[in-house]
Design a protein around this motif. Structure first.
Motif, PDB file in Angstrom:
ATOM      1  N   ASN A   1       0.887  -1.160   0.000  1.00 35.29           N
ATOM      2  CA  ASN A   1       0.000   0.000   0.000  1.00 35.29           C
ATOM      3  C   ASN A   1       0.919   1.202   0.000  1.00 35.29           C
ATOM      4  OD1 ASN A   1      -2.714  -0.884   0.055  1.00 35.29           O
ATOM      5  ND2 ASN A   1      -2.508  -1.423   2.205  1.00 35.29           N
TER       6      ASN A   1
ATOM      7  N   PHE B   1      -1.919   3.625  -3.963  1.00 30.01           N
ATOM      8  CA  PHE B   1      -1.743   2.443  -4.808  1.00 30.01           C
ATOM      9  C   PHE B   1      -1.713   1.236  -3.894  1.00 30.01           C
ATOM     10  CE2 PHE B   1       0.108   5.610  -7.637  1.00 30.01           C
ATOM     11  CZ  PHE B   1      -0.401   5.224  -8.866  1.00 30.01           C
ATOM     12  N   SER B   2      -2.302   0.119  -4.342  1.00 31.35           N
ATOM     13  CA  SER B   2      -2.230  -1.108  -3.558  1.00 31.35           C
ATOM     14  C   SER B   2      -2.216  -2.311  -4.495  1.00 31.35           C
ATOM     15  CB  SER B   2      -3.406  -1.205  -2.587  1.00 31.35           C
ATOM     16  OG  SER B   2      -4.622  -1.251  -3.293  1.00 31.35           O
ATOM     17  N   ALA B   3      -1.603  -3.383  -3.991  1.00 26.15           N
ATOM     18  CA  ALA B   3      -1.558  -4.652  -4.720  1.00 26.15           C
ATOM     19  C   ALA B   3      -1.353  -5.763  -3.708  1.00 26.15           C
ATOM     20  CB  ALA B   3      -0.425  -4.663  -5.728  1.00 26.15           C
ATOM     21  N   ASP B   4      -2.018  -6.883  -3.932  1.00 24.85           N
ATOM     22  CA  ASP B   4      -1.794  -8.047  -3.080  1.00 24.85           C
ATOM     23  C   ASP B   4      -0.437  -8.658  -3.377  1.00 24.85           C
ATOM     24  OD1 ASP B   4      -4.245  -7.776  -1.824  1.00 24.85           O
ATOM     25  OD2 ASP B   4      -5.255  -9.057  -3.292  1.00 24.85           O
TER      26      ASP B   4
ATOM     27  N   THR C   1      -6.272  10.863 -10.910  1.00 23.39           N
ATOM     28  CA  THR C   1      -6.420   9.528 -11.486  1.00 23.39           C
ATOM     29  C   THR C   1      -5.035   8.932 -11.705  1.00 23.39           C
ATOM     30  OG1 THR C   1      -6.385  10.310 -13.771  1.00 23.39           O
ATOM     31  CG2 THR C   1      -8.536  10.186 -12.699  1.00 23.39           C
TER      32      THR C   1
ATOM     33  N   GLY D   1      -5.012  -5.203 -13.872  1.00 21.51           N
ATOM     34  CA  GLY D   1      -6.019  -5.522 -12.881  1.00 21.51           C
ATOM     35  C   GLY D   1      -5.494  -5.764 -11.483  1.00 21.51           C
ATOM     36  N   TRP D   2      -4.255  -6.215 -11.359  1.00 25.98           N
ATOM     37  CA  TRP D   2      -3.700  -6.520 -10.031  1.00 25.98           C
ATOM     38  C   TRP D   2      -3.289  -5.255  -9.267  1.00 25.98           C
ATOM     39  CZ3 TRP D   2       1.207  -4.792  -9.225  1.00 25.98           C
ATOM     40  CH2 TRP D   2       2.003  -4.575 -10.349  1.00 25.98           C
ATOM     41  N   LEU D   3      -3.160  -4.122  -9.965  1.00 28.34           N
ATOM     42  CA  LEU D   3      -2.742  -2.868  -9.342  1.00 28.34           C
ATOM     43  C   LEU D   3      -3.945  -1.951  -9.212  1.00 28.34           C
ATOM     44  CD1 LEU D   3      -0.439  -1.062  -8.298  1.00 28.34           C
ATOM     45  CD2 LEU D   3      -0.110  -0.298 -10.659  1.00 28.34           C
ATOM     46  N   LYS D   4      -4.211  -1.495  -8.009  1.00 29.04           N
ATOM     47  CA  LYS D   4      -5.360  -0.631  -7.730  1.00 29.04           C
ATOM     48  C   LYS D   4      -4.885   0.766  -7.333  1.00 29.04           C
ATOM     49  CE  LYS D   4      -8.085  -4.224  -7.984  1.00 29.04           C
ATOM     50  NZ  LYS D   4      -8.287  -4.691  -9.313  1.00 29.04           N
ATOM     51  N   PHE D   5      -5.687   1.769  -7.681  1.00 22.57           N
ATOM     52  CA  PHE D   5      -5.430   3.140  -7.249  1.00 22.57           C
ATOM     53  C   PHE D   5      -6.726   3.705  -6.713  1.00 22.57           C
ATOM     54  CE2 PHE D   5      -5.285   7.772  -7.972  1.00 22.57           C
ATOM     55  CZ  PHE D   5      -4.184   8.068  -7.189  1.00 22.57           C
ATOM     56  N   ASN D   6      -6.690   4.181  -5.471  1.00 18.46           N
ATOM     57  CA  ASN D   6      -7.854   4.806  -4.846  1.00 18.46           C
ATOM     58  C   ASN D   6      -7.686   6.320  -4.984  1.00 18.46           C
ATOM     59  OD1 ASN D   6      -9.533   6.140  -2.929  1.00 18.46           O
ATOM     60  ND2 ASN D   6      -9.761   4.221  -1.816  1.00 18.46           N
TER      61      ASN D   6
END
Length: 99
Positions: A15, A64-67, A42, A53-58
């Motif tokens: 995160n 940024f977050s990723a499992d 954005t 898809g594995w990388l998220k941005f809020n």
């Protein structure tokens, strides 16, 4: 030149909150407007394509977050963009290292 912001290994997630100092400011005003004023933050890949898809941005928390990152991925460059409507008014390129 991109700023390196995350160092991780492919199997470790992360995160990362982008510091306000790294959020590009709109060139017209010199400051980041509030969301209510029509300015949105954005993130896209450095080439302008959507993020994997594995990388998220809020955009609300600018995080940024990723499992975990895919095996073999060395690094990834993303652009954090400040938008007013459909116009990019500021952007910063960041590097996420996964070595």
């Amino acid at each position: 030149m991109p700023t390196i912001v995350v160092n991780t290994t492919p199997t470790n997630g992360f995160n990362f909150k982008v510091p306000d100092a790294l959020i590009a400011r709109p060139t017209e005003t010199g400051t980041v407007s509030t969301a209510g004023a029509g300015t949105v933050v954005t993130a896209v890949m450095a080439d302008g394509s959507p993020m994997p898809g594995w990388l998220k941005f809020n955009p609300d928390t600018k995080t940024f977050s990723a499992d975990k990152a895919p095996e073999g991925l060395q690094s990834l460059q993303v652009k954090v963009q400040t938008m007013q409507g459909d116009n990019v008014v500021g952007e910063t390129t960041l590097t996420l290292n996964t070595k």
